[in-house]
Design an enzyme around this catalytic site. Structure first.
Site, PDB file in Angstrom:
ATOM      1  N   ASN A   1      80.618  98.885 105.056  1.00  0.00           N
ATOM      2  CA  ASN A   1      80.868 100.218 104.507  1.00  0.00           C
ATOM      3  C   ASN A   1      79.524 100.934 104.404  1.00  0.00           C
ATOM      4  O   ASN A   1      78.728 100.643 103.516  1.00  0.00           O
ATOM      5  CB  ASN A   1      81.523 100.068 103.123  1.00  0.00           C
ATOM      6  CG  ASN A   1      81.747 101.391 102.429  1.00  0.00           C
ATOM      7  OD1 ASN A   1      81.561 102.448 103.032  1.00  0.00           O
ATOM      8  ND2 ASN A   1      82.142 101.329 101.169  1.00  0.00           N
ATOM      9  N   TRP A   2      79.300 101.850 105.341  1.00  0.00           N
ATOM     10  CA  TRP A   2      77.985 102.524 105.389  1.00  0.00           C
ATOM     11  C   TRP A   2      77.865 103.608 104.325  1.00  0.00           C
ATOM     12  O   TRP A   2      76.787 104.187 104.149  1.00  0.00           O
ATOM     13  CB  TRP A   2      77.738 103.117 106.789  1.00  0.00           C
ATOM     14  CG  TRP A   2      77.608 102.094 107.880  1.00  0.00           C
ATOM     15  CD1 TRP A   2      77.701 100.729 107.755  1.00  0.00           C
ATOM     16  CD2 TRP A   2      77.360 102.347 109.273  1.00  0.00           C
ATOM     17  NE1 TRP A   2      77.540 100.119 108.987  1.00  0.00           N
ATOM     18  CE2 TRP A   2      77.328 101.093 109.937  1.00  0.00           C
ATOM     19  CE3 TRP A   2      77.176 103.498 110.036  1.00  0.00           C
ATOM     20  CZ2 TRP A   2      77.116 100.968 111.312  1.00  0.00           C
ATOM     21  CZ3 TRP A   2      76.965 103.384 111.403  1.00  0.00           C
ATOM     22  CH2 TRP A   2      76.930 102.132 112.040  1.00  0.00           C
ATOM     23  N   LYS A   3      78.967 103.919 103.674  1.00  0.00           N
ATOM     24  CA  LYS A   3      78.995 104.950 102.623  1.00  0.00           C
ATOM     25  C   LYS A   3      78.362 106.258 103.137  1.00  0.00           C
ATOM     26  O   LYS A   3      78.486 106.575 104.315  1.00  0.00           O
ATOM     27  CB  LYS A   3      78.322 104.437 101.352  1.00  0.00           C
ATOM     28  CG  LYS A   3      78.911 103.104 100.896  1.00  0.00           C
ATOM     29  CD  LYS A   3      78.526 102.735  99.500  1.00  0.00           C
ATOM     30  CE  LYS A   3      79.033 101.334  99.204  1.00  0.00           C
ATOM     31  NZ  LYS A   3      78.862 100.938  97.806  1.00  0.00           N
TER      32      LYS A   3
ATOM     33  N   HIS B   1      88.546 102.576  97.279  1.00  0.00           N
ATOM     34  CA  HIS B   1      87.246 102.018  96.894  1.00  0.00           C
ATOM     35  C   HIS B   1      86.926 102.479  95.474  1.00  0.00           C
ATOM     36  O   HIS B   1      87.277 103.601  95.083  1.00  0.00           O
ATOM     37  CB  HIS B   1      86.165 102.512  97.878  1.00  0.00           C
ATOM     38  CG  HIS B   1      84.862 101.802  97.710  1.00  0.00           C
ATOM     39  ND1 HIS B   1      83.986 102.124  96.690  1.00  0.00           N
ATOM     40  CD2 HIS B   1      84.301 100.777  98.386  1.00  0.00           C
ATOM     41  CE1 HIS B   1      82.924 101.330  96.773  1.00  0.00           C
ATOM     42  NE2 HIS B   1      83.090 100.502  97.786  1.00  0.00           N
TER      43      HIS B   1
ATOM     44  N   GLU C   1      84.378 103.625  94.201  1.00  0.00           N
ATOM     45  CA  GLU C   1      83.644 104.900  94.120  1.00  0.00           C
ATOM     46  C   GLU C   1      84.592 106.087  94.280  1.00  0.00           C
ATOM     47  O   GLU C   1      84.371 107.144  93.690  1.00  0.00           O
ATOM     48  CB  GLU C   1      82.510 104.913  95.164  1.00  0.00           C
ATOM     49  CG  GLU C   1      81.386 103.976  94.738  1.00  0.00           C
ATOM     50  CD  GLU C   1      80.587 103.359  95.885  1.00  0.00           C
ATOM     51  OE1 GLU C   1      80.687 103.834  97.032  1.00  0.00           O
ATOM     52  OE2 GLU C   1      79.869 102.367  95.619  1.00  0.00           O
TER      53      GLU C   1
ATOM     54  N   GLU D   1      86.869  93.687  94.798  1.00  0.00           N
ATOM     55  CA  GLU D   1      85.495  94.114  94.533  1.00  0.00           C
ATOM     56  C   GLU D   1      85.329  94.376  93.045  1.00  0.00           C
ATOM     57  O   GLU D   1      85.679  95.474  92.564  1.00  0.00           O
ATOM     58  CB  GLU D   1      85.201  95.403  95.297  1.00  0.00           C
ATOM     59  CG  GLU D   1      85.337  95.264  96.795  1.00  0.00           C
ATOM     60  CD  GLU D   1      84.500  96.308  97.513  1.00  0.00           C
ATOM     61  OE1 GLU D   1      83.606  95.898  98.259  1.00  0.00           O
ATOM     62  OE2 GLU D   1      84.705  97.507  97.305  1.00  0.00           O
TER      63      GLU D   1
ATOM     64  N   GLY E   1      76.812  97.115  94.542  1.00  0.00           N
ATOM     65  CA  GLY E   1      75.505  97.760  94.615  1.00  0.00           C
ATOM     66  C   GLY E   1      74.563  97.401  93.481  1.00  0.00           C
ATOM     67  O   GLY E   1      73.542  98.050  93.284  1.00  0.00           O
TER      68      GLY E   1
ATOM     69  N   SER F   1      77.788  93.098  96.391  1.00  0.00           N
ATOM     70  CA  SER F   1      76.464  92.514  96.586  1.00  0.00           C
ATOM     71  C   SER F   1      76.472  91.266  97.469  1.00  0.00           C
ATOM     72  O   SER F   1      75.720  90.319  97.223  1.00  0.00           O
ATOM     73  CB  SER F   1      75.805  92.229  95.231  1.00  0.00           C
ATOM     74  OG  SER F   1      75.651  93.435  94.510  1.00  0.00           O
TER      75      SER F   1
ATOM     76  N   GLY G   1      78.507  96.547 101.532  1.00  0.00           N
ATOM     77  CA  GLY G   1      77.930  97.881 101.420  1.00  0.00           C
ATOM     78  C   GLY G   1      76.481  97.877 101.875  1.00  0.00           C
ATOM     79  O   GLY G   1      76.180  97.910 103.070  1.00  0.00           O
ATOM     80  N   GLY G   2      75.563  97.789 100.914  1.00  0.00           N
ATOM     81  CA  GLY G   2      74.133  97.907 101.193  1.00  0.00           C
ATOM     82  C   GLY G   2      73.640  97.071 102.367  1.00  0.00           C
ATOM     83  O   GLY G   2      72.893  97.574 103.226  1.00  0.00           O
TER      84      GLY G   2
HETATM   85  C1  PEP Z   1      81.022  98.183  98.614  1.00  0.00           C
HETATM   86  O1  PEP Z   1      80.626  99.316  98.394  1.00  0.00           O
HETATM   87  O2  PEP Z   1      82.179  97.999  99.009  1.00  0.00           O
HETATM   88  C2  PEP Z   1      80.091  97.087  98.364  1.00  0.00           C
HETATM   89  C3  PEP Z   1      80.565  95.886  98.314  1.00  0.00           C
HETATM   90  O3  PEP Z   1      78.765  97.430  98.205  1.00  0.00           O
HETATM   91  P1  PEP Z   1      77.531  96.398  98.042  1.00  0.00           P
HETATM   92  O4  PEP Z   1      77.692  95.342  99.097  1.00  0.00           O
HETATM   93  O5  PEP Z   1      76.336  97.235  98.239  1.00  0.00           O
HETATM   94  O6  PEP Z   1      77.658  95.811  96.668  1.00  0.00           O
END
Ligand code: PEP
Length: 249
Positions: free
Chosen positions: A16-18, A98, A100, A168, A174, A212, A233-234
Site C-alpha cells: 500500500n503505497w498510500k 483501511h 486511515e 491490521e 506505521g 509495521s 505500508g511503509g
Molecule cells: C498499512 O497502512 O496498511 C500498513 C500496514 O502500514 P505499515 O506497514 O507502514 O504499518
C-alpha cells in the site's frame, strides 16, 4: 456451513503505497520490483494518479490494486474514483476500509460493504481491512470489534474468490509496533472461524496481517497459522525491503 480441511494457499503480499511519491518515484519503484518470486502473489496499490503509468511499467506477474473506490459506478461525486475506473486501468484488487479511511474520512462498515459490492460487480478482489484501536485492545474488546467490522463490512456479493481480509491493529500501522505472534495467531483464528460460519470454501480466503511488517519480522509473522500474507505500508515503498518481505513468504 461445512467446515473444511486447512489447505495451502499461495500467500499474497500487497504493498500500500498510500499518498507517497512523484510519478517518477512510482515508475522507478515499479521497475525496481522486477519479476518477483512466482511462489507468492504480489500486488501493489499506488496512488490513483500513478495507476496508469505503474500498470504499463510493472512486470505482468505483479497485480495492480486501488487504495479505495466509490460506492457508485459513476455520477456527480467530485474527487471519487469508481470500481469500473479501477478495472479499466487494470486493477484486480482494491483495499477497502483501511483504518486511515475509517479514521480520516469517517468510513463506516456499511460504506465499506457498499464499496466492496461495487468492486465485486467488476470482478475486483477486495482486501477488506479490520482491526482494533489500542484503547479497544487494552479494554479487551478487540475480538468483538473485529467481528462487528467483519459482519458489517463484508457484503452479500463476497465469496472465496473475491474476498481477502487484512487484520491490521490500528496501533501497529506505521508505528513500528507489531502485535505479538500469539495475538496475531489468536485474531486470525477468530477471523477464520467467522469466515467458516459465513462463506463456502472459506479456508481458501486469505487473511493478511498488516502493521509495521518489515524485512526483519516478515518471516516469523508469515509463519503464523492462518497468516496468508501481509499488507505492507511503509516497507513497500523501498523495493529491497518489499522484495525481502516477498522472499520471506
Ligand atoms: C498499512 O497502512 O496498511 C500498513 C500496514 O502500514 P505499515 O506497514 O507502514 O504499518
Amino acid at each position: 456451513m461445512m467446515y473444511e480441511m486447512q489447505m495451502t494457499i499461495k500467500k499474497l503480499i500487497a504493498g500500500n503505497w498510500k499518498m507517497n511519491g512523484t510519478l517518477a518515484d512510482a515508475k522507478a519503484l515499479a521497475i525496481a520490483l522486477g519479476a518477483p518470486s512466482d511462489k507468492v502473489e504480489v500486488c501493489v496499490c499506488p496512488p490513483y494518479v500513478h495507476l496508469g503509468t505503474v500498470a504499463v511499467t510493472l512486470d505482468p506477474s505483479v497485480k495492480l490494486g486501488g487504495q479505495d473506490c466509490a460506492q457508485t459506478a459513476n455520477g456527480a461525486f467530485t474527487g471519487d474514483i469508481s470500481a469500473p475506473m479501477l478495472k479499466d486501468l487494470g486493477c484486480s484488487y482494491v483495499i477497502l476500509g483501511h483504518s486511515e479511511r475509517r479514521q480520516y474520512h469517517g468510513e463506516a462498515d456499511k460504506t465499506v460493504a457498499h464499496k466492496a459490492s461495487k468492486a465485486h460487480e467488476q470482478g475486483i478482489i477486495t482486501i477488506i481491512c479490520v482491526g482494533e484501536t489500542e484503547a479497544e485492545r487494552n479494554a479487551g474488546i478487540h475480538n468483538e470489534i473485529v467481528m462487528k467490522q467483519l459482519s458489517e463490512s463484508i457484503p452479500a456479493t463476497a465469496n472465496a474468490q473475491n474476498l481477502v481480509i487484512a487484520y491490521e491493529p490500528v496501533w501497529a500501522i506505521g508505528t513500528g509496533k507489531t502485535a505479538t505472534l500469539d495475538d496475531i495467531r489468536d485474531m486470525h483464528a477468530v477471523i477464520r472461524h467467522f469466515l467458516q460460519e459465513k462463506l463456502d470454501n472459506s479456508n481458501s480466503i486469505r487473511i493478511l496481517y498488516g502493521g509495521s511488517v518489515k524485512a526483519d519480522n516478515a518471516k516469523e509473522i508469515l509463519a503464523v497459522k492462518d497468516v496468508d500474507g501481509a499488507l505492507v505500508g511503509g516497507a513497500s515503498l523501498k523495493a529491497d525491503q518489499f522484495l525481502a518481505i516477498i522472499n520471506a513468504a
